[in-house]
Design an enzyme around this catalytic site. Structure first.
Site, PDB file in Angstrom:
ATOM      1  N   ASN A  72       0.943  -1.229   0.007  1.00  0.00           N
ATOM      2  CA  ASN A  72       0.016   0.084  -0.042  1.00  0.00           C
ATOM      3  C   ASN A  72       0.691   1.181  -0.029  1.00  0.00           C
ATOM      4  O   ASN A  72       1.746   1.232   0.546  1.00  0.00           O
ATOM      5  CB  ASN A  72      -1.166   0.131   1.208  1.00  0.00           C
ATOM      6  N   CYS A 147       6.677   5.927   8.608  1.00  0.00           N
ATOM      7  CA  CYS A 147       5.770   5.492   7.374  1.00  0.00           C
ATOM      8  C   CYS A 147       6.652   5.630   6.319  1.00  0.00           C
ATOM      9  O   CYS A 147       7.205   6.591   5.928  1.00  0.00           O
ATOM     10  CB  CYS A 147       4.633   6.550   7.321  1.00  0.00           C
ATOM     11  N   ASN A 208       6.002  -1.323  11.343  1.00  0.00           N
ATOM     12  CA  ASN A 208       5.276  -0.832  10.376  1.00  0.00           C
ATOM     13  C   ASN A 208       5.787  -1.863   9.156  1.00  0.00           C
ATOM     14  O   ASN A 208       6.406  -2.712   9.300  1.00  0.00           O
ATOM     15  CB  ASN A 208       5.803   0.566  10.248  1.00  0.00           C
ATOM     16  N   THR A 282      -3.766  -6.087   8.156  1.00  0.00           N
ATOM     17  CA  THR A 282      -4.327  -6.391   6.886  1.00  0.00           C
ATOM     18  C   THR A 282      -5.458  -7.652   6.703  1.00  0.00           C
ATOM     19  O   THR A 282      -6.223  -7.399   5.758  1.00  0.00           O
ATOM     20  CB  THR A 282      -3.163  -7.177   6.058  1.00  0.00           C
TER      21      THR A 282
HETATM   22  C1  LIG Z   1      -3.641   0.017   4.128  1.00  0.00           C
HETATM   23  C2  LIG Z   1      -2.855   0.417   5.131  1.00  0.00           C
HETATM   24  C3  LIG Z   1      -2.814   1.442   5.562  1.00  0.00           C
HETATM   25  C4  LIG Z   1      -1.888   1.661   6.724  1.00  0.00           C
HETATM   26  N1  LIG Z   1      -2.020   3.139   7.376  1.00  0.00           N
HETATM   27  C5  LIG Z   1      -1.130   3.283   8.464  1.00  0.00           C
HETATM   28  C6  LIG Z   1      -1.127   4.530   8.935  1.00  0.00           C
HETATM   29  O1  LIG Z   1      -1.848   5.280   8.709  1.00  0.00           O
HETATM   30  N2  LIG Z   1      -0.205   4.557   9.867  1.00  0.00           N
HETATM   31  C7  LIG Z   1       0.304   3.722  10.633  1.00  0.00           C
HETATM   32  O2  LIG Z   1       1.274   3.836  11.741  1.00  0.00           O
HETATM   33  N3  LIG Z   1       0.419   2.581   9.882  1.00  0.00           N
HETATM   34  C8  LIG Z   1      -0.346   2.202   8.844  1.00  0.00           C
HETATM   35  N4  LIG Z   1      -0.285   0.998   8.401  1.00  0.00           N
HETATM   36  C9  LIG Z   1       0.547  -0.100   8.513  1.00  0.00           C
HETATM   37  C10 LIG Z   1      -0.099  -1.139   9.764  1.00  0.00           C
HETATM   38  O3  LIG Z   1      -0.574  -0.418  10.893  1.00  0.00           O
HETATM   39  C11 LIG Z   1       0.794  -2.111  10.231  1.00  0.00           C
HETATM   40  O4  LIG Z   1       1.768  -1.735  11.030  1.00  0.00           O
HETATM   41  C12 LIG Z   1       1.191  -3.173   9.144  1.00  0.00           C
HETATM   42  O5  LIG Z   1       0.475  -2.984   8.378  1.00  0.00           O
HETATM   43  C13 LIG Z   1       1.880  -4.560   9.585  1.00  0.00           C
HETATM   44  O6  LIG Z   1       0.615  -5.206  10.073  1.00  0.00           O
HETATM   45  P1  LIG Z   1      -0.318  -6.109   9.106  1.00  0.00           P
HETATM   46  O7  LIG Z   1       0.561  -7.022   8.453  1.00  0.00           O
HETATM   47  O8  LIG Z   1      -1.307  -6.884   9.922  1.00  0.00           O
HETATM   48  O9  LIG Z   1      -1.330  -5.372   8.180  1.00  0.00           O
HETATM   49  C14 LIG Z   1      -1.090   0.537   7.266  1.00  0.00           C
HETATM   50  C15 LIG Z   1      -1.071  -0.417   6.704  1.00  0.00           C
HETATM   51  C16 LIG Z   1      -2.058  -0.738   5.652  1.00  0.00           C
HETATM   52  C17 LIG Z   1      -1.996  -2.127   5.006  1.00  0.00           C
END
Ligand SMILES: Cc1cc2nc3c(=O)[nH]c(=O)nc-3n(C[C@H](O)[C@H](O)[C@H](O)COP(=O)(O)O)c2cc1C
Length: 330
Positions: A72, A147, A208, A282
């Site tokens: 993303n 980020c 992240n 996710t």
């Molecule tokens: C579509 C999307 C948007 C995200 N937006 C943010 C955000 O605004 N701020 C942030 O700190 N992390 C953001 N993340 C990261 C997630 O919070 C998380 O750290 C990362 O996706 C790993 O977890 P997961 O594998 O379970 O998704 C985003 C992730 C995704 C997939």
């Protein structure tokens, strides 16, 4: 007689009814998931990153599915802090001043609200923290210093001294507990973690996304308009677990763990490795009820193992440091 299972999780003065929460940016900032999830059953809700001003985010396409994950490049799209305070916080809290944040007092929705913030400068972070400090509907701040999808965003967690400066400045500006969210891309990951802790971070959020890319072979163009995007989902779970383990081995600090948690089994891997909270990211896009199913699965596991308290699971990983050898390429 059924034995009561205690999922209560404490971080400093904050008491969470259970360890399940959501990863920032994957659950909206208000009522987006209310049709699927009883918010009060979650230990906490973590909002999408809020920035000082409105951000339109990156151009489309900005999401691409990859094997066992997704890329993303949203680019922190949000309406800015003033809109957040006016239109998002009141959804969770009736009493904006004078409630007891630690016990979720004065809340319409009785769970903790953790607000994720990001800025381009230390002054931005301080301003955001000061504004949110005045809102009793907020339980804690999560600092997104990591980020991968914005030009000025990674710098803070790229080096320990920058991390220290931003966390310390926020700490001095607010009485709210601070979760500092780290990037797996920091070269000196443990150095950055240590700096965040020394500056007063009450907990760390790991991890992240990891920068990646994908290519459309017909058009010979990157799949994302931004070229690079953050990889998330099961593909990064082993990396997230490894960082959690490394941090827990070195420091006595509570961690909100995330990275590819799709099922209760995944969540349990993180809890056993020492996570205080587990954040589902996710998985929410694949199964909007994932958090609820994960909580049920954790309880089933505890019943099967005759555990009555989640504290029995947390950090129960059996390993000897001497066994931990990393041999590159097998
Ligand atoms: C579509 C999307 C948007 C995200 N937006 C943010 C955000 O605004 N701020 C942030 O700190 N992390 C953001 N993340 C990261 C997630 O919070 C998380 O750290 C990362 O996706 C790993 O977890 P997961 O594998 O379970 O998704 C985003 C992730 C995704 C997939």
């Amino acid at each position: 007689m059924t034995t009561k299972i205690d999922l209560t999780t404490k971080i400093g003065n904050l008491v969470f009814k259970n360890p399940a929460t959501v990863a920032s940016g994957t659950f909206g900032s208000k009522d987006e998931y209310i049709r699927y999830v009883d918010y009060e059953k979650l230990g906490a809700i973590v909002t999408k990153t809020v920035t000082p001003k409105l951000r339109k985010g990156n151009p489309m396409p900005r999401i691409y599915e990859t094997p066992s994950g997704m890329l993303n490049a949203i680019g922190l799209q949000n309406k800015g802090i003033d809109d957040f305070i006016e239109n998002k916080i009141p959804y969770f809290s009736t009493i904006l001043h004078g409630g007891s944040a630690n016990l979720c007092g004065g809340r319409k929705i009785k769970t903790h609200l953790i607000v994720n913030i990001a800025g381009e400068s230390i002054e931005d972070f301080v301003m955001l923290a000061k504004k949110l400090d005045r809102e009793d509907g907020v339980s804690a701040l999560e600092l997104n210093i990591s980020c991968p999808n914005v030009k000025k965003g990674l710098e803070f967690c790229a080096k320990p001294d920058l991390t220290y400066d931003v966390v310390k400045a926020v700490k001095d500006a607010t009485k709210l507990p601070i979760f500092t969210k780290l990037s797996p891309e920091a070269r000196d990951f443990l150095g950055v973690a240590e700096a965040a802790i020394k500056a007063g971070s009450n907990a760390l959020s790991l991890i992240n996304t990891i920068r990646g890319m994908a290519v459309d072979i017909e058009k010979c163009r990157p799949q994302l308009a931004n070229v690079f995007g953050g990889l998330s989902g099961p593909a990064i779970r082993p990396i997230a677990l490894r960082y959690l383990h490394e941090v827990k081995r070195e420091f006595d600090i509570p961690v909100m763990a995330m990275g590819g948690i799709m099922t209760a089994q995944d969540a349990l891997e993180f809890l056993i490795t020492g996570a205080h909270l587990i954040a589902v990211g996710t998985a929410n896009f694949v199964n909007p009820k994932a958090t609820m199913e994960i909580l049920e699965g954790i309880e089933d596991y505890m019943k099967r193992k005759s555990y009555t308290s989640i504290d029995k699971i947390r950090g129960s990983l059996k390993t000897k440091q001497a066994d931990e050898k990393y041999i590159p390429a097998g």
